[in-house]
Design an enzyme around this catalytic site. Structure first.
Site, PDB file in Angstrom:
ATOM      1  N   SER A 267      -9.893  -0.950   6.699  1.00  0.00           N
ATOM      2  CA  SER A 267      -9.302  -0.786   5.370  1.00  0.00           C
ATOM      3  C   SER A 267      -8.538  -1.983   4.822  1.00  0.00           C
ATOM      4  O   SER A 267      -8.170  -1.975   3.651  1.00  0.00           O
ATOM      5  CB  SER A 267      -8.396   0.446   5.353  1.00  0.00           C
ATOM      6  OG  SER A 267      -9.202   1.586   5.273  1.00  0.00           O
TER       7      SER A 267
ATOM      8  N   LYS B 298       0.840  -1.204   0.000  1.00  0.00           N
ATOM      9  CA  LYS B 298       0.000   0.000   0.000  1.00  0.00           C
ATOM     10  C   LYS B 298       0.872   1.251   0.000  1.00  0.00           C
ATOM     11  O   LYS B 298       1.916   1.280   0.672  1.00  0.00           O
ATOM     12  CB  LYS B 298      -0.913  -0.023   1.229  1.00  0.00           C
ATOM     13  CG  LYS B 298      -1.982   1.064   1.257  1.00  0.00           C
ATOM     14  CD  LYS B 298      -2.889   0.912   2.482  1.00  0.00           C
ATOM     15  CE  LYS B 298      -4.003   1.935   2.513  1.00  0.00           C
ATOM     16  NZ  LYS B 298      -4.913   1.756   3.672  1.00  0.00           N
TER      17      LYS B 298
ATOM     18  N   SER C  59      -9.776   1.390   2.574  1.00  0.00           N
ATOM     19  CA  SER C  59      -8.967   2.220   1.708  1.00  0.00           C
ATOM     20  C   SER C  59      -7.855   1.473   0.975  1.00  0.00           C
ATOM     21  O   SER C  59      -7.286   2.013   0.030  1.00  0.00           O
ATOM     22  CB  SER C  59      -8.340   3.360   2.531  1.00  0.00           C
ATOM     23  OG  SER C  59      -7.461   2.834   3.507  1.00  0.00           O
TER      24      SER C  59
HETATM   25  N1  GLN Z   1     -13.476   3.644   5.968  1.00  0.00           N
HETATM   26  C1  GLN Z   1     -12.797   3.986   7.181  1.00  0.00           C
HETATM   27  C2  GLN Z   1     -12.368   5.424   7.142  1.00  0.00           C
HETATM   28  O1  GLN Z   1     -12.578   6.033   6.156  1.00  0.00           O
HETATM   29  C3  GLN Z   1     -11.639   3.077   7.385  1.00  0.00           C
HETATM   30  C4  GLN Z   1     -10.402   3.555   6.771  1.00  0.00           C
HETATM   31  C5  GLN Z   1      -9.188   2.779   7.157  1.00  0.00           C
HETATM   32  O2  GLN Z   1      -9.241   1.728   7.801  1.00  0.00           O
HETATM   33  N2  GLN Z   1      -8.024   3.351   6.825  1.00  0.00           N
HETATM   34  O3  GLN Z   1     -11.840   5.951   8.076  1.00  0.00           O
END
Ligand code: GLN
Length: 457
Positions: A126, A27, A102
């Site tokens: 994410s 990532k 994400s």
């Molecule tokens: N969808 C969640 C957020 O937007 C999780 C994001 C994540 O785990 N980085 O914060």
């Protein structure tokens, strides 16, 4: 170039090691020395870190070849990978749909066979969300199991780096390589009584030391970095769930999409066929988890993202005699709408006079969520739910409605609030769209989760 990647590259690892011959996608918020690390943001489009994240060092030492840096929601803020400055990623398992977020690029790379394995980061789901949406396996480790050194922080009290793979066993192999204490991240620690208390069922824990996983030995730290026996995960993927008790919280199933629930129930049936027993449990506090999560995550983000001012980090805003205006220009041009929204809300929640009303209350809710999980996990071995209450959105569907996307995190964020480990494993499909099953276990109970999930993939 595949739309799963922001940068394709080839970083060779050591000539041999447990991951020799294996390709890994990383990532783009995980630092790679000499290779751009953009966090999916315009402000870091040209940023090249001078050092490797600890997990990247460990990948190289294990013989892996890093094949690229993957697309992601800007700074990890999103559930679809569509807030990336570099454009969306299609879902290889469901074309025309989002890959989740994400860490959508990492899941897509693995689902498409463009990498054998991948790393993502999970602040509120994410890793698990994109694993579920792309039909692959994803693990969110216990807070403190994996070093965050070199991970660009979004909400540091919630996030962990975690593996993706096409099977539970391969995800466990990757976890084995990245897990374990790191002197450069003081929040890491060794699994307490590893190999006994984190293994198998609650009964086994009690019989070995009488204290259960909560009786964390505080002395075990020093030796674990060198003792691989304490961090074995892959050999737990043996599908033996005979006698395992699985709790299904009504709050995480009621209200989910019908087709998702049906697929989830079928998958739970497979665990029962192998000798697991399933019972209904209740986690009343999770009704407040999404609100608490977003207050905490945005508050921490507003502080963590202060460094992107065009001087310390980020594209310069130019200087014409007024630093405040220079910073404002850098941040206006460098950040996308979702990041700006969160910095504004997080700054408000932490401002004088409001801190107790918002951040303080959210911390109280976090403690309640933790206590709820502890109490249920003293009754059952693992907790199961659909990973996501909905199937993957169509590309573009959620962009105009942030609240709808926040609510889709209902089943994943409670786990980050509670610092616990979880795995998402493919459960099947509804109308041709992948559905994930989430298992949650006690702190440092990764082996138990891997064992149970290996029934399904
Ligand atoms: N969808 C969640 C957020 O937007 C999780 C994001 C994540 O785990 N980085 O914060």
């Amino acid at each position: 170039m595949s739309d799963a990647f922001i940068t394709e590259t080839e970083i060779a690892g050591a000539p041999d090691g447990p991951l020799a011959g294996r390709t890994v996608a990383v990532k783009d918020n995980i630092s790679t020395a000499g290779v751009a690390t953009t966090c999916g943001s315009a402000t870091l489009a040209d940023y090249v870190p001078p050092y490797d994240a600890t997990v990247v060092e460990r990948l190289k030492a294990a013989g892996a070849t890093i094949v690229g840096k993957t697309n992601m929601d800007e700074f990890g803020m999103g559930t679809t990978t569509e807030t990336s400055h570099f454009g969306p990623t299609d879902n290889p398992a469901a074309p025309g749909h989002v890959p989740g977020g994400s860490s959508g690029g990492s899941a897509a790379a693995v689902a498409a066979g463009e990498a054998d394995l991948a790393l993502g980061s999970d602040t509120g789901g994410s890793v698990r969300c994109p694993a579920a949406f792309c039909g692959v396996v994803g693990i969110k480790p216990t807070y403190g199991l994996v070093s965050r050194y070199g991970l660009v922080a979004y909400a540091n009290s919630l996030e962990q780096i975690g593996p993706f793979a096409r099977s539970v066993e391969e995800a466990a192999e990757l976890l084995e390589v990245i897990a374990g204490p790191d002197e450069r991240d003081a929040t890491t620690r060794a699994p307490p009584d590893a190999g006994t208390s984190t293994d198998d069922r609650r009964g086994a824990e009690r019989s070995t030391d009488g204290r259960g996983a909560a009786g964390a030995s505080t002395d075990g730290r020093g030796d674990v970095g060198t003792s691989t026996a304490d961090l074995r995960y892959a050999d737990a993927a043996d599908g033996d769930v005979d006698g395992l008790t699985v709790g299904v919280p009504t709050e995480l199933v009621d209200g989910a999409d019908e087709g998702v629930v049906e697929t989830f129930r079928d998958a739970i049936g497979e665990l029962e066929d192998r000798g697991a027993t399933v019972e209904e449990v209740t986690l009343p506090s999770v009704e407040h988890a999404v609100e608490a999560y977003y207050v905490i995550a945005m508050s921490e983000a507003s502080s963590n993202l202060a460094r992107f001012d065009g001087v310390r980090y980020g594209t310069s805003g130019g200087y014409d005699g007024n630093w405040n205006e220079s910073f404002a220009r850098a941040r206006k041009a460098g950040f996308g709408d979702e990041v700006k929204r969160r910095i504004l809300l997080g700054t408000f929640a932490l401002s004088a006079g409001y801190q107790e009303k918002y951040y303080g209350k959210a911390q109280d809710a976090r403690a309640w969520v933790k206590a709820d999980f502890d109490s249920v996990l003293s009754e059952v071995d693992v907790i199961a739910s659909p990973t996501m209450p909905v199937p993957p959105f169509e590309l573009g569907e959620g962009l105009e409605d942030p609240l709808k996307l926040y609510l889709a995190d209902a089943n994943t964020v409670p786990v980050n609030l509670a610092d616990l480990p979880a795995i998402s494993v493919p459960a099947g499909e509804t109308d041709g769209l992948p559905v994930g099953l989430q298992l949650v276990g006690p702190a440092f109970g990764e082996r138990r989760l891997i064992r149970a999930a290996s029934v399904l993939a």
